[in-house]
Design an enzyme around this catalytic site. Structure first.
Site, PDB file in Angstrom:
ATOM      1  N   CYS A 129      -1.603  -6.579  18.061  1.00 46.69           N
ATOM      2  CA  CYS A 129      -2.995  -6.131  18.227  1.00 46.69           C
ATOM      3  C   CYS A 129      -3.524  -6.511  19.606  1.00 46.69           C
ATOM      4  O   CYS A 129      -4.213  -5.718  20.243  1.00 46.69           O
ATOM      5  CB  CYS A 129      -3.880  -6.716  17.136  1.00 46.69           C
ATOM      6  SG  CYS A 129      -3.636  -5.906  15.541  1.00 46.69           S
ATOM      7  N   CYS A 161      -3.282 -10.642  16.028  1.00 49.98           N
ATOM      8  CA  CYS A 161      -1.846 -10.900  16.195  1.00 49.98           C
ATOM      9  C   CYS A 161      -1.400 -10.397  17.574  1.00 49.98           C
ATOM     10  O   CYS A 161      -2.160  -9.732  18.289  1.00 49.98           O
ATOM     11  CB  CYS A 161      -1.051 -10.214  15.084  1.00 49.98           C
ATOM     12  SG  CYS A 161      -0.934  -8.410  15.241  1.00 49.98           S
ATOM     13  N   CYS A 182      -2.617  -3.331  11.038  1.00 46.06           N
ATOM     14  CA  CYS A 182      -3.642  -4.369  11.135  1.00 46.06           C
ATOM     15  C   CYS A 182      -5.031  -3.753  11.277  1.00 46.06           C
ATOM     16  O   CYS A 182      -5.189  -2.645  11.796  1.00 46.06           O
ATOM     17  CB  CYS A 182      -3.380  -5.263  12.347  1.00 46.06           C
ATOM     18  SG  CYS A 182      -1.834  -6.165  12.276  1.00 46.06           S
ATOM     19  N   GLU A 210      -1.641  -2.305   4.047  1.00 44.09           N
ATOM     20  CA  GLU A 210      -0.235  -2.685   3.855  1.00 44.09           C
ATOM     21  C   GLU A 210       0.551  -1.551   3.203  1.00 44.09           C
ATOM     22  O   GLU A 210      -0.021  -0.594   2.672  1.00 44.09           O
ATOM     23  CB  GLU A 210      -0.150  -3.950   2.999  1.00 44.09           C
ATOM     24  CG  GLU A 210      -0.689  -5.164   3.697  1.00 44.09           C
ATOM     25  CD  GLU A 210      -0.553  -6.447   2.897  1.00 44.09           C
ATOM     26  OE1 GLU A 210      -0.801  -7.500   3.479  1.00 44.09           O
ATOM     27  OE2 GLU A 210      -0.206  -6.405   1.694  1.00 44.09           O
ATOM     28  N   GLU A 225      -7.479  -4.530  13.288  1.00 42.08           N
ATOM     29  CA  GLU A 225      -7.931  -4.324  14.665  1.00 42.08           C
ATOM     30  C   GLU A 225      -7.410  -3.003  15.228  1.00 42.08           C
ATOM     31  O   GLU A 225      -8.137  -2.275  15.900  1.00 42.08           O
ATOM     32  CB  GLU A 225      -7.463  -5.473  15.560  1.00 42.08           C
ATOM     33  CG  GLU A 225      -7.986  -6.824  15.133  1.00 42.08           C
ATOM     34  CD  GLU A 225      -7.080  -7.584  14.162  1.00 42.08           C
ATOM     35  OE1 GLU A 225      -7.099  -8.820  14.216  1.00 42.08           O
ATOM     36  OE2 GLU A 225      -6.374  -6.944  13.356  1.00 42.08           O
ATOM     37  N   ASN A 262      -7.015  -4.000   7.300  1.00 43.04           N
ATOM     38  CA  ASN A 262      -5.563  -3.892   7.246  1.00 43.04           C
ATOM     39  C   ASN A 262      -5.138  -3.040   6.051  1.00 43.04           C
ATOM     40  O   ASN A 262      -5.773  -3.024   5.005  1.00 43.04           O
ATOM     41  CB  ASN A 262      -4.876  -5.265   7.242  1.00 43.04           C
ATOM     42  CG  ASN A 262      -5.299  -6.189   6.121  1.00 43.04           C
ATOM     43  OD1 ASN A 262      -6.477  -6.319   5.820  1.00 43.04           O
ATOM     44  ND2 ASN A 262      -4.332  -6.866   5.526  1.00 43.04           N
TER      45      ASN A 262
END
Length: 160
Positions: free
Chosen positions: A115, A112, A73, A64, A75, A62
């Site tokens: 994703c 999430c 993210c 940010e 993934e 990830n």
């Protein structure tokens, strides 16, 4: 009116020692990727490892950004990297590990919703399921036979 029952089946491993050697190696790669994540705001790091049919392993973590929600993210970083570097090569497995510098993450952390949607596109496109394994920092690992088992009633291009 009719009632539809949806069920899914997962395998839950007590810890990484129960994984196959391939799955353990992929989890180790996801942990390596997780440790390199850029998460100065949430302090929640996620790493992902994709095994492709050509035996390449693609990593993501990830990333940010102070301008939420501009980050990405792990993934999706991994899946888009795989799609960019190895177009048309099928995905066999996705392995995810998550940790926090605030608290121990002892429960499995699945992808999430965003994703799951993005990953489902690849599974549908390749017309072949790929396994998904996910864990926290330590403890149990959940394994599913297909990404779509995590996203019933998925939205795909057939609706467009």
């Amino acid at each position: 009116m009719r009632k539809i029952e949806i069920s899914t089946s997962v395998t839950v491993y007590t810890d990484v020692s129960e994984l196959s050697s391939e799955d353990k190696m992929l989890m180790d790669k996801a942990v390596e990727a997780r440790k390199k994540a850029y998460a100065p705001y949430s302090k929640f790091k996620v790493g992902a490892a994709l095994l492709l049919e050509n035996n390449q392993i693609v990593l993501g973590n990830n990333q940010e950004n102070a301008a939420y929600p501009s980050g990405m993210c792990a993934e999706r970083v991994a899946i888009w990297k795989a799609g960019s570097e190895f177009p048309g090569v099928k995905i066999l497995k996705l392995v995810i590990s998550a940790s926090s510098s605030i608290t121990k993450v002892e429960r499995p952390v699945g992808p999430c919703g965003a994703c799951r949607q993005s990953l489902s596109e690849y599974e549908i496109k390749q017309k072949q399921p790929f396994e998904v394994l996910f864990m926290g920092e330590l403890g149990e690992i959940v394994k599913t036979a297909s990404l779509l088992s995590l996203l019933p009633f998925s939205f795909d291009s057939s609706y467009l």
